[in-house]
Each structure stands twice: as C-alpha cells, then as structure tokens.
Design a protein around this motif. Structure first.
Motif, mmCIF file in Angstrom:
data_model
loop_
_atom_site.group_PDB
_atom_site.id
_atom_site.type_symbol
_atom_site.label_atom_id
_atom_site.label_comp_id
_atom_site.label_asym_id
_atom_site.label_seq_id
_atom_site.Cartn_x
_atom_site.Cartn_y
_atom_site.Cartn_z
ATOM 1 N N LEU A 1 0.821 -1.207 0.000
ATOM 2 C CA LEU A 1 0.000 0.000 0.000
ATOM 3 C C LEU A 1 0.852 1.253 0.000
ATOM 4 O O LEU A 1 0.463 2.289 -0.525
ATOM 5 C CB LEU A 1 -0.915 -0.004 1.230
ATOM 6 C CG LEU A 1 -1.994 -1.085 1.250
ATOM 7 C CD1 LEU A 1 -2.741 -1.061 2.577
ATOM 8 C CD2 LEU A 1 -2.974 -0.881 0.102
ATOM 9 N N GLY A 2 2.023 1.193 0.617
ATOM 10 C CA GLY A 2 2.899 2.356 0.683
ATOM 11 C C GLY A 2 4.297 1.937 1.072
ATOM 12 O O GLY A 2 4.560 0.775 1.380
ATOM 13 N N GLU A 3 5.207 2.903 1.061
ATOM 14 C CA GLU A 3 6.617 2.601 1.329
ATOM 15 C C GLU A 3 6.820 1.988 2.703
ATOM 16 O O GLU A 3 7.652 1.102 2.879
ATOM 17 C CB GLU A 3 7.444 3.886 1.191
ATOM 18 C CG GLU A 3 8.939 3.676 1.388
ATOM 19 C CD GLU A 3 9.735 4.954 1.169
ATOM 20 O OE1 GLU A 3 10.925 4.954 1.495
ATOM 21 O OE2 GLU A 3 9.144 5.946 0.687
ATOM 22 N N ASN A 4 6.059 2.457 3.693
ATOM 23 C CA ASN A 4 6.229 1.974 5.064
ATOM 24 C C ASN A 4 5.123 1.012 5.481
ATOM 25 O O ASN A 4 5.017 0.674 6.652
ATOM 26 C CB ASN A 4 6.281 3.157 6.036
ATOM 27 C CG ASN A 4 7.473 4.060 5.772
ATOM 28 O OD1 ASN A 4 8.565 3.574 5.488
ATOM 29 N ND2 ASN A 4 7.252 5.362 5.850
ATOM 30 N N LYS A 5 4.289 0.593 4.544
ATOM 31 C CA LYS A 5 3.197 -0.320 4.856
ATOM 32 C C LYS A 5 3.211 -1.455 3.843
ATOM 33 O O LYS A 5 2.804 -1.291 2.698
ATOM 34 C CB LYS A 5 1.848 0.411 4.825
ATOM 35 C CG LYS A 5 0.711 -0.415 5.435
ATOM 36 C CD LYS A 5 -0.538 0.431 5.552
ATOM 37 C CE LYS A 5 -1.691 -0.355 6.153
ATOM 38 N NZ LYS A 5 -1.428 -0.857 7.503
#
Length: 254
Positions: free
Chosen positions: A13-17
């Motif tokens: 979903l995202g860079e940190n997720k």
C-alpha cells in the motif's frame, strides 16, 4: 502456481506499509497480468502481508487453485474459484467494483497479539509462522485456529522462516542471527512425532543459534542484516543467510 505457468504478485500500500488489499495473477507464458483479485471477508476488505503455496511443491500442480495468506493477526487459505465452482476471470473487466473477491476457504482471524511476520509450509501442508515477538508457531494441516506447538521468542523479531519438506527442521532468520530448531520428539506413548502433529510441551528441544563471530560482525558493519535463510530441497542442510549475504565470512554455532 499451476505447474509454474502463473505467478501471484502483491503490491504494498505504501513505502512503510507492506500490506496489500489484493493481488495480480501474472501469466508467465504470455508475460501479461490476466486477473486481479481483492482480499475480503464477510463483505469487508482486508489486507494481507504475505502469501505462499499450500505446501512445498504444490506450485507444480497444474490444477492448483488455493494458496495461503498471512497478515498481522490472520492466517488463512484463499481459493481463486467461485463458490459455485466457476473459476473467476477478469479478462474484460477494468473497474474496481468488478474485481472479484477471493474466497476465504479456511483460516482464523485472531483478536490481537500474534504479530505474524512470515510463514512457510511443509510437504503435507502444515504451516510454520514467525512473529514480531520472536515466537515460532507450528500449525497442523487440520487447524489454523490454534498452534500445536509454540517456540518462545529469543528477543528478536523473526523476519523469515523456512521448514524442511518432512517438517523435522525449521530455520528462522532475524537481523543478526539464525535460529535452527528440531521439531522431532517422543510422546508419552513412545511414538516419534514432530511438533506439527503433536504438542511438544516441555519436550521442546533447545534451539541452535548461528551468528557471525565478533570480527566478521564488525567487518560487516552496523547496517547489514541477514535475509531469508532457506533449506536445500535435497537434504536437511540449509544455506545460512550470512553465507548468502557475506560470502567471504563465516558463521559460528552457539
């Protein structure tokens, strides 16, 4: 999957997720994405952190339609077939609303606290799961609700696990060391089992730790981490992650 003609891909979903709300089925022979799927349960969209084959070698089955999924507090089996027995297809569809939802075929959604990170399967479909708190849990092929055996954590998150085809050995990877576990034990009736088939209880063997010696650890630097130690398919021997990451350096067994 499917005799290694298809590949399932997830996008975070995202860079940190690193979780994903769905996946793409990629046809290896044509080089195209042929189907998109969403993860959902009881009409609600959910996420998955990782997916893997039902069992070691199941990717060679041309008729395979199921696979396993893992999230922070979920362990489940997904089925790409429609509940009415029709294989879902998205060849002509483009909208999110028409993207089919995978069938939750089996599994359990834990209330909290499991913090699953990684998992792997044996030849018969039993599942080993590594957690953020360092615990390694063994689930039989018959139940994903309660672990047959749980090995206590040693202080570091388990970032990757692998298991031999027969389920007798497990290797867990952390950032700085490897954990090697033998699951074989003798029950009260004198029968030899592994921790997937029976509860080991106080018969859990002490794990072996593999880590770099102090000199090699210093040479590797502070930002180098171990990645994905795996067993060989031809024997119970494994390739330590430190040898894959640092080929000129050595491991020590404690």
């Amino acid at each position: 999957m499917k005799a290694e003609t298809s590949m399932l891909l997830m996008s975070p979903l995202g860079e940190n997720k690193l979780h994903s709300t769905g996946l793409h089925q990629f046809d290896i022979e044509t080089g195209k994405v042929v189907t998109e799927w969403r993860f959902g349960k009881d009409g609600t969209e959910i996420t998955m952190k990782d997916i893997t084959n039902d069992s070691k070698g199941s990717q060679l089955d041309p008729s395979g339609s199921t696979f396993l999924g893992l999230d922070d507090n979920r362990l489940c089996r997904w089925d790409m077939r429609d509940r009415h027995g029709i294989v879902q297809d998205l060849a002509d569809s483009r909208s999110d609303m028409s993207t089919p939802v995978l069938n939750w075929a089996q599994g359990h959604q834990f209330s909290r606290g499991t913090n699953f990170q990684c998992f792997a399967t044996t030849g018969d479909g039993s599942v080993v799961v590594g957690s953020l708190d360092g615990k390694i849990r063994l689930y039989s092929i018959n139940s994903m609700r309660q672990a047959k055996t749980a090995f206590p954590g040693l202080g570091s998150p388990v970032t990757h696990v692998d298991v031999t085809f027969d389920g007798k050995w497990i290797v867990g990877t952390t950032d700085t060391y490897l954990i090697v576990i033998c699951t074989v034990f003798t029950d009260k009736d004198g029968k030899t089992k592994n921790g997937f088939a029976g509860r080991m209880g106080n018969r859990i063997a002490a794990p072996r730790l593999l880590k770099l010696n102090p000199l090699d650890s210093h040479l590797a630097g502070v930002n180098n981490k171990f990645h994905n130690a795996q067993f060989s398919w031809v024997s119970i021997s494994f390739l330590p992650a430190c040898l894959l990451l640092f080929p000129s350096q050595r491991c020590l067994a404690n």
